[in-house]
Scaffold this motif. Structure first.
Motif, PDB file in Angstrom:
ATOM      1  N   SER A  30       0.711  -1.122  -0.211  1.00  0.00           N
ATOM      2  CA  SER A  30       0.285  -0.206   0.007  1.00  0.00           C
ATOM      3  C   SER A  30       0.766   1.295  -0.172  1.00  0.00           C
ATOM      4  O   SER A  30       0.118   2.232  -0.571  1.00  0.00           O
ATOM      5  N   ASP A  31       2.173   0.828   0.668  1.00  0.00           N
ATOM      6  CA  ASP A  31       2.979   2.447   0.856  1.00  0.00           C
ATOM      7  C   ASP A  31       4.729   1.806   1.598  1.00  0.00           C
ATOM      8  O   ASP A  31       4.467   1.206   2.491  1.00  0.00           O
ATOM      9  N   ALA A  32       5.083   2.175   0.162  1.00  0.00           N
ATOM     10  CA  ALA A  32       6.275   1.448   0.176  1.00  0.00           C
ATOM     11  C   ALA A  32       7.427   2.360   0.748  1.00  0.00           C
ATOM     12  O   ALA A  32       8.383   1.598   0.804  1.00  0.00           O
ATOM     13  N   SER A  33       6.896   3.674   1.075  1.00  0.00           N
ATOM     14  CA  SER A  33       7.903   4.290   1.438  1.00  0.00           C
ATOM     15  C   SER A  33       9.569   4.165   2.893  1.00  0.00           C
ATOM     16  O   SER A  33       9.933   4.640   2.410  1.00  0.00           O
ATOM     17  N   SER A  34       8.521   3.783   4.123  1.00  0.00           N
ATOM     18  CA  SER A  34       9.116   3.314   4.687  1.00  0.00           C
ATOM     19  C   SER A  34       9.801   2.029   4.346  1.00  0.00           C
ATOM     20  O   SER A  34      10.921   1.283   5.091  1.00  0.00           O
ATOM     21  N   LEU A  35       9.554   0.461   3.068  1.00  0.00           N
ATOM     22  CA  LEU A  35      10.706  -0.201   2.588  1.00  0.00           C
ATOM     23  C   LEU A  35      12.206   0.151   1.958  1.00  0.00           C
ATOM     24  O   LEU A  35      12.788  -0.227   1.993  1.00  0.00           O
ATOM     25  N   HIS A  36      11.811   1.642   1.413  1.00  0.00           N
ATOM     26  CA  HIS A  36      13.158   2.110   0.160  1.00  0.00           C
ATOM     27  C   HIS A  36      14.424   2.612   1.587  1.00  0.00           C
ATOM     28  O   HIS A  36      15.002   1.804   1.914  1.00  0.00           O
ATOM     29  N   SER A  37      13.788   3.039   2.484  1.00  0.00           N
ATOM     30  CA  SER A  37      14.699   3.231   4.199  1.00  0.00           C
ATOM     31  C   SER A  37      14.875   2.376   5.413  1.00  0.00           C
ATOM     32  O   SER A  37      15.337   1.761   5.764  1.00  0.00           O
ATOM     33  N   ASN A  38      13.967   1.089   5.502  1.00  0.00           N
ATOM     34  CA  ASN A  38      13.881   0.416   5.710  1.00  0.00           C
ATOM     35  C   ASN A  38      13.939  -1.214   5.828  1.00  0.00           C
ATOM     36  O   ASN A  38      14.488  -2.182   6.268  1.00  0.00           O
ATOM     37  N   GLY A  39      14.248  -1.514   4.085  1.00  0.00           N
ATOM     38  CA  GLY A  39      14.575  -2.606   3.798  1.00  0.00           C
ATOM     39  C   GLY A  39      13.559  -3.691   4.271  1.00  0.00           C
ATOM     40  O   GLY A  39      12.369  -3.169   5.197  1.00  0.00           O
ATOM     41  N   VAL A  40      13.285  -5.178   3.724  1.00  0.00           N
ATOM     42  CA  VAL A  40      12.057  -6.208   4.782  1.00  0.00           C
ATOM     43  C   VAL A  40      13.199  -7.224   4.907  1.00  0.00           C
ATOM     44  O   VAL A  40      14.280  -7.361   4.778  1.00  0.00           O
ATOM     45  N   PHE A  41      12.659  -7.587   5.679  1.00  0.00           N
ATOM     46  CA  PHE A  41      13.463  -8.856   6.789  1.00  0.00           C
ATOM     47  C   PHE A  41      12.664 -10.233   6.215  1.00  0.00           C
ATOM     48  O   PHE A  41      11.681 -10.640   6.723  1.00  0.00           O
ATOM     49  N   ILE A  42      13.802 -11.539   6.115  1.00  0.00           N
ATOM     50  CA  ILE A  42      12.318 -12.383   6.258  1.00  0.00           C
ATOM     51  C   ILE A  42      13.968 -13.305   6.728  1.00  0.00           C
ATOM     52  O   ILE A  42      14.907 -13.378   6.568  1.00  0.00           O
ATOM     53  N   ASP A  43      13.489 -14.103   8.091  1.00  0.00           N
ATOM     54  CA  ASP A  43      14.216 -15.381   8.386  1.00  0.00           C
ATOM     55  C   ASP A  43      15.470 -14.538   9.787  1.00  0.00           C
ATOM     56  O   ASP A  43      16.194 -14.693   9.511  1.00  0.00           O
ATOM     57  N   GLY A  44      15.139 -13.022   9.607  1.00  0.00           N
ATOM     58  CA  GLY A  44      15.904 -11.964  10.315  1.00  0.00           C
ATOM     59  C   GLY A  44      17.316 -11.264   9.886  1.00  0.00           C
ATOM     60  O   GLY A  44      17.702 -10.462  10.322  1.00  0.00           O
ATOM     61  N   GLN A  45      16.850 -11.806   8.544  1.00  0.00           N
ATOM     62  CA  GLN A  45      17.745 -10.847   7.495  1.00  0.00           C
ATOM     63  C   GLN A  45      17.582  -9.686   6.764  1.00  0.00           C
ATOM     64  O   GLN A  45      16.895  -9.854   5.932  1.00  0.00           O
ATOM     65  N   LYS A  46      18.618  -8.516   6.782  1.00  0.00           N
ATOM     66  CA  LYS A  46      17.451  -7.521   6.528  1.00  0.00           C
ATOM     67  C   LYS A  46      17.938  -7.640   4.877  1.00  0.00           C
ATOM     68  O   LYS A  46      19.253  -8.438   4.473  1.00  0.00           O
ATOM     69  N   TYR A  47      17.343  -7.656   3.362  1.00  0.00           N
ATOM     70  CA  TYR A  47      16.912  -7.110   2.469  1.00  0.00           C
ATOM     71  C   TYR A  47      16.674  -5.524   2.030  1.00  0.00           C
ATOM     72  O   TYR A  47      15.855  -5.469   2.266  1.00  0.00           O
ATOM     73  N   GLN A  48      18.080  -4.795   0.659  1.00  0.00           N
ATOM     74  CA  GLN A  48      17.474  -3.709   0.784  1.00  0.00           C
ATOM     75  C   GLN A  48      16.529  -4.355  -0.475  1.00  0.00           C
ATOM     76  O   GLN A  48      16.562  -4.711  -1.653  1.00  0.00           O
ATOM     77  N   VAL A  49      15.814  -3.328  -0.536  1.00  0.00           N
ATOM     78  CA  VAL A  49      14.152  -3.124  -1.308  1.00  0.00           C
ATOM     79  C   VAL A  49      14.340  -2.323  -2.370  1.00  0.00           C
ATOM     80  O   VAL A  49      14.712  -1.292  -2.469  1.00  0.00           O
TER      81      VAL A  49
END
Length: 127
Positions: A52-71
């Motif tokens: 819905s709102d990707a703004s925070s993803l670009h600065s915070n990334g996403v996590f899977i299994d505790g691993q951070k991924y740059q969006v």
């Protein structure tokens, strides 16, 4: 085809992703997943919010299994992220979210196209 068959055949079976899951769009149940692959409520919640709102993803990334991924891509249906040579891919259908991980050595576009193809197929079936 069962939900597990979609994960095993249409995702992991392609060799383009090594782990995947199909989760209800509300996040309250996992319909199918690879052994050992799961997202916490918070991890899945960031994907749902990001559609819905990707703004925070670009600065915070996403996590899977505790691993951070740059969006690197985020819109109403797709979220793609990378961490070095590994990648994560999510596609939102009408009722579910397909989430997958690609290991080192897989071209990100190839893995993303694999996830998107299944997501579009499921959307076409009404899911």
């Amino acid at each position: 085809m069962s939900w597990q068959n979609y994960v095993d055949t249409s995702l992991v079976g392609t060799g383009h992703v090594d782990k995947a899951a199909i989760i209800s769009g509300t996040g309250d149940s996992t319909w199918a997943s690879s052994p050992g692959f799961s997202l916490t409520t918070d991890e899945f919640g960031s994907f749902i919010a990001g559609f819905s709102d990707a703004s925070s993803l670009h600065s915070n990334g996403v996590f899977i299994d505790g691993q951070k991924y740059q969006v690197v891509t985020a819109n109403a249906n797709t979220i793609y992220g990378k961490n070095g040579t590994e990648g994560v891919y999510a596609y939102k259908t009408k009722q579910a979210v397909v989430v997958a991980h690609s290991p080192d050595g897989v071209v990100h576009k190839t893995a993303a196209d694999t996830v998107q193809a299944l997501g579009e197929y499921l959307t076409g079936l009404g899911y």
